[in-house]
Design an enzyme around this catalytic site. Structure first.
Site, mmCIF file in Angstrom:
data_model
loop_
_atom_site.group_PDB
_atom_site.id
_atom_site.type_symbol
_atom_site.label_atom_id
_atom_site.label_comp_id
_atom_site.label_asym_id
_atom_site.label_seq_id
_atom_site.Cartn_x
_atom_site.Cartn_y
_atom_site.Cartn_z
ATOM 1 N N CYS A 2 41.410 35.205 36.861
ATOM 2 C CA CYS A 2 42.067 34.873 35.702
ATOM 3 C C CYS A 2 42.477 33.072 35.262
ATOM 4 O O CYS A 2 41.384 32.460 35.464
ATOM 5 C CB CYS A 2 43.765 35.222 35.855
ATOM 6 N N ARG A 27 38.008 35.960 30.450
ATOM 7 C CA ARG A 27 37.736 36.458 32.071
ATOM 8 C C ARG A 27 38.182 37.765 32.263
ATOM 9 O O ARG A 27 38.121 37.645 33.652
ATOM 10 C CB ARG A 27 38.094 34.421 32.393
ATOM 11 N N TRP A 74 45.687 38.209 36.006
ATOM 12 C CA TRP A 74 44.734 39.774 36.620
ATOM 13 C C TRP A 74 45.429 39.692 37.392
ATOM 14 O O TRP A 74 45.803 39.413 39.122
ATOM 15 C CB TRP A 74 43.584 39.117 36.728
ATOM 16 N N ASN A 100 45.915 30.599 40.618
ATOM 17 C CA ASN A 100 44.264 31.854 40.512
ATOM 18 C C ASN A 100 44.294 31.644 41.846
ATOM 19 O O ASN A 100 44.480 30.794 42.553
ATOM 20 C CB ASN A 100 43.036 31.072 39.619
ATOM 21 N N GLY A 101 43.756 33.228 42.082
ATOM 22 C CA GLY A 101 43.329 33.233 43.628
ATOM 23 C C GLY A 101 44.299 33.970 44.265
ATOM 24 O O GLY A 101 45.408 34.524 43.907
ATOM 25 N N GLU A 486 20.931 48.139 36.539
ATOM 26 C CA GLU A 486 22.046 48.059 35.530
ATOM 27 C C GLU A 486 22.003 48.091 34.375
ATOM 28 O O GLU A 486 23.051 48.305 34.376
ATOM 29 C CB GLU A 486 20.904 46.608 35.275
ATOM 30 N N LYS A 490 26.543 48.662 33.417
ATOM 31 C CA LYS A 490 26.269 47.993 31.473
ATOM 32 C C LYS A 490 27.449 49.348 31.420
ATOM 33 O O LYS A 490 28.081 48.863 30.933
ATOM 34 C CB LYS A 490 25.040 48.044 30.506
ATOM 35 N N GLU A 493 30.756 49.719 32.756
ATOM 36 C CA GLU A 493 31.584 48.661 33.057
ATOM 37 C C GLU A 493 32.202 49.192 32.041
ATOM 38 O O GLU A 493 33.994 48.460 31.505
ATOM 39 C CB GLU A 493 30.772 47.299 33.214
ATOM 40 N N HIS A 509 15.969 63.702 46.425
ATOM 41 C CA HIS A 509 16.379 64.637 47.090
ATOM 42 C C HIS A 509 18.224 64.163 47.426
ATOM 43 O O HIS A 509 19.072 63.417 48.487
ATOM 44 C CB HIS A 509 16.359 63.485 48.069
ATOM 45 N N LYS A 608 35.820 38.625 34.266
ATOM 46 C CA LYS A 608 34.224 37.158 33.911
ATOM 47 C C LYS A 608 33.964 36.475 35.936
ATOM 48 O O LYS A 608 33.065 36.878 35.795
ATOM 49 C CB LYS A 608 34.796 36.079 33.273
#
Length: 613
Positions: A2, A27, A74, A100-101, A486, A490, A493, A509, A608
Site C-alpha cells: 500500500c 500500488r 490493502w 505497510n507490511g 505471460e 495479463k 489480471e 495431456h 503493484k
C-alpha cells in the site's frame, strides 16, 4: 503493498498528502486515510474505497495543519472498512500511525497489551503496533523516537511506518524493515513516501531509508537516522532521475496502454550504451565487472515472482542455448522456504520490477547466507534489491504505473538476452556469426514493435468479441511457452477471465478436454521455432471446434487461414520472438478488459509492489 505519504514543513500538508496518495493509487488499495496535526489537535479522517472518497469526506472537516501522514491500505488483517483503515490512534489518541507490511507476532503482542489494560477497536496488526509504541513511551518515560526504537525491537515481521504525536508538532518518526520508504528533502521541509512518485513534484533530493533504520524528520533540522540497535547512520542523499511527465498519462486513456506503446522507447533505453551496432558488440558492465564469477559458475538460479518469473523462463532458454550453463528458475515464494541446495559456485539472479518484492528479497538474503553471488535485475533505481545484491543491471524501463506489467517485462527479457549473449560469446558456445546476427536483430526490435502497435485498432475491434468468454487457453512452444504464460496472466489480471498458458504439446495431456466452440485458444505460431508442430496442435483444436486467435509471422497464410482472428508480427530470430509476440497479447488483454468495463490500471485485489507475503 500500500502507500505511505508524509509531510512536515511550512506549507499546508493536506493538499500535498492527498496528491501524494493519488500518485500512489497504482500500488493497489481498498481504503485510505489521513492524520493532520493542527495546534493541539490530532485529526484522523479515513474511509473505505478510493482516495476520491477520502477527499470528499475530509474536505468537509478541518484539514489545516503543516504536519501530516496519509495512507492507502490493502487489507491483510481485517476486512476493508473505515475502522480497519489507517491511520490508527493509540488508546490515548496522543499518537497516530500508518503502516505497510505485516507484524507476524501481533497476536502475542496484543495479548500482552490487553493484560496491561489496553483495548482495541480494529482487527489490524497496525493498531497493535501503535499501542505498543505508546506503552513503551509511557512506561519508560522516553521520547517518541526512543519509544519507536524500543517497540520495534519486539516486533517480528515487515514494516514501513510513520507516526506523529499530538504534543510534538515538529517531528515525524518513520522506520522500515522489508518495506520501502524514501525521504524527500526540500527547503526547510521533508516529504515521506513509499516510493519517489509523490515526491518528484517538490524535490529531486532523496534519502532511501535502509533496513531496520529509524528516521526523525524534524522541522528545520537535519535528518536523524539510527538503527533499531541504536547505531547512528549518516544520510546518503541521492538525486532523483524521475520526471513528473513520466508519471502522467500523456493523452492515453490508461497508464497500461501508454506503457504498452512506450515499449519501442523503453527497449531502446534498455539497450542504450549496451548494444553497439558500429562495433558489433554488447556491453553489460555488471557482467564485465564480474566476468570470472559468471565464467566459473556451475549453475545459475533465477528467482522471481509473477511476470518476472516468466521473463526468467525466457532467460533460462537463452542462457542454456547460448552458454550451455544449467539454469533453474524458481518462484521466490517457494525458493525461500524449501531448503534449496545453494553452493558458493552458484550465481543467483533476482528479478523484480519494483526491487521491493518481499519474497524475492527474502530469497536474495537466503542465497547470500549460503555464499552465492547475487545479481539483480531491477527497474527502480535505489530500491532494496539493487542495494542488497553484489551486482546487477537496471532495465531502464522508466516508471511503470499500471499494475499489470508490460514494458518492465520486455525490458527484463532484453537484459536477460544480452546477458546470455555475452556469457555465450565469452564461453565460446555462441558463434561469432550467430552473435553478430542477433546483435543486429536486437537493435531492430524497437522498430518492429512499432509496426505491431499499428494493429492496435484491429485488435481493439475483435477483442470485443471475447468479452463473453469465461476461460481462455494460451499455447506456445520453446521460447514462446513463457509468452503464453505471460499472455494468460495479463488477461486474468485485468479482465478477471480465467486463463491458462500451456506448452502446446501438453494440450493433449489434459487441457484438450476443455476445447469447445465456446473456448478461445490463443496460439503463438511464429515461423521461427517448431512451426510445423504448432500447426498440428492447431489442427487438433479446430477438429474440436475451438476458436483460434493466432500470432503469426508476417506472410504466413497457413495458420492465418485456420484462425478466427490472427495478428502478424515481423520475422526475427527465434530467441527474440518473445519481445514481439507478447505485444499483441498485452493489447488483447487490455482491450478485452476495457470492453468489459474493468479498472485496467488498478485491477481488484492486486498491488503493484508486493511487499508482504
Amino acid at each position: 503493498m500500500c502507500g505511505i505519504v508524509g509531510y512536515i514543513g511550512n506549507k499546508q500538508a493536506y493538499p500535498i498528502l492527498i496528491k501524494g496518495l493519488q500518485r500512489l493509487e497504482y500500488r493497489g488499495y481498498d481504503s485510505a486515510g489521513i492524520a493532520l496535526l493542527n495546534g493541539d489537535k490530532l485529526n484522523i479522517y479515513k474511509t473505505k474505497g478510493k482516495v476520491s472518497d477520502l477527499k470528499r469526506f475530509a474536505e468537509q472537516q478541518d484539514v489545516h495543519g503543516t504536519v501530516g501522514i496519509a495512507h492507502t491500505r490493502w487489507a491483510t488483517h481485517g476486512e476493508p472498512n473505515q475502522v480497519n483503515a489507517h491511520p490508527h490512534y493509540s488508546e490515548s489518541e496522543e499518537l497516530a500511525l500508518i503502516h505497510n507490511g505485516i507484524i507476524e507476532n501481533y497476536s502475542v503482542l496484543k495479548q500482552g497489551l490487553k493484560e496491561h489494560g489496553y483495548s482495541f477497536k480494529s482487527e489490524t496488526d497496525t493498531e497493535v503496533l501503535v499501542q505498543l509504541i505508546e506503552f513503551f513511551k509511557k512506561t519508560n518515560n522516553v521520547d517518541l523516537f526512543t519509544a519507536v526504537q524500543l517497540a520495534l525491537n519486539q516486533v517480528v515481521g515487515a514494516y514501513a511506518i510513520a507516526i506523529i504525536e499530538r504534543n510534538q508538532p515538529d517531528i515525524i518518526v518513520a522506520a522500515r524493515k522489508g518495506s520501502p520508504l524514501v525521504v524527500g528533502i526540500g527547503e526547510d521541509e521533508y516529504f515521506l513516501a513509499s516510493d519517489a512518485t509523490p515526491i518528484i513534484e517538490y524535490t529531486d533530493k532523496v534519502v532511501y531509508i535502509g533496513e531496520e533504520e529509524i528516521v526523525a524528520l524534524r522541522r528545520d533540522k537535519q535528518l536523524k537516522i539510527k538503527t533499531i540497535a541504536n547505531v547512528e547512520k549518516t544520510p546518503d542523499v541521492k538525486k532523483l532521475e524521475l520526471t513528473l511527465s513520466q508519471l502522467e498519462k500523456g493523452g492515453f486513456p490508461h497508464f497500461m496502454l501508454k506503457e504498452i506503446f512506450e515499449q519501442p522507447k523503453t527497449l531502446s533505453d534498455s539497450m542504450r550504451g549496451r548494444v553497439n551496432i558500429e562495433e558489433n558488440n554488447i556491453t553489460l558492465s555488471g557482467f564485465i565487472d564480474n566476468r570470472e564469477k559468471f565464467m566459473n559458475a556451475k549453475r545459475i538460479i533465477i528467482t522471481a515472482c509473477g511476470t518476472s518469473w516468466h521473463s526468467a523462463l525466457i532467460g533460462k532458454y537463452a542462457i542454456e542455448e547460448f552458454a550451455r550453463v544449467p539454469v533453474e528458475v524458481e518462484y521466490s515464494s517457494e525458493f525461500r522456504y524449501r531448503k534449496p541446495v545453494i553452493n558458493q559456485e552458484d550465481i543467483v539472479i533476482a528479478i523484480s520490477q519494483s526491487g521491493e518484492t518481499a519474497d524475492t528479497l527474502a530469497a536474495v538474503e537466503l542465497a547470500k547466507s549460503k555464499g552465492a553471488f547475487i545479481f539483480g535485475i531491477c527497474n527502480v533505481v535505489g530500491s532494496s534489491i539493487p542495494r542488497n545484491t553484489h551486482s546487477g543491471c537496471y532495465t531502464h524501463a522508466g516508471p511503470e504505473i499500471g499494475v499489470a506489467s508490460t514494458k518492465a517485462f520486455t525490458a527484463q527479457v532484453t537484459v536477460l538476452t544480452m546477458l546470455a549473449m555475452m556469457l555465450g560469446k565469452e564461453k565460446g558456445f555462441l558463434s561469432q556469426d550467430r552473435y553478430l546476427k542477433i546483435v543486429h536483430e536486437l537493435a531492430r526490435i524497437p522498430d518492429k514493435i512499432s509496426e505491431i502497435l499499428k494493429q492496435n485498432d484491429h485488435i481493439a475491434q475483435f477483442a470485443k468479441t471475447y468479452t463473453y468468454a469465461q476461460n481462455f487457453i494460451y499455447l506456445g512452444r520453446g521460447y514462446n511457452f513463457p509468452v503464453a504464460l505471460e499472455g494468460a496472466l495479463k488477461l486474468k489480471e485485468i479482465s478477471y477471465i480465467h486463463a491458462e498458458g500451456y506448452p502446446a504439446a501438453e494440450m493433449k495431456h489434459g487441457p484438450i478436454a476443455l476445447i469447445s466452440q465456446e473456448m478461445p485458444v490463443v496460439v503463438i505460431a511464429s515461423s521461427a521455432g517448431m512451426y510445423e508442430k504448432v500447426v498440428s496442435n492447431i489442427q487438433e483444436i479446430k477438429a474440436r471446434k475451438g476458436r483460434i486467435i493466432s500470432i503469426v509471422t508476417e506472410g504466413d497464410s497457413v495458420v492465418k487461414n485456420m484462425s478466427d482472428y490472427s495478428i502478424s508480427i515481423p520475422d526475427t530470430e527465434e530467441c527474440l520472438v518473445p519481445l514481439l509476440a507478447v505485444i499483441p497479447l498485452q493489447l488483447l488483454a487490455y482491450h478485452i478488459a476495457v470492453a468489459k468495463g474493468c479498472d485496467v490500471d488498478q485491477p481488484r485485489n492486486l498491488a503493484k509492489s508486493v511487499t508482504v507475503e
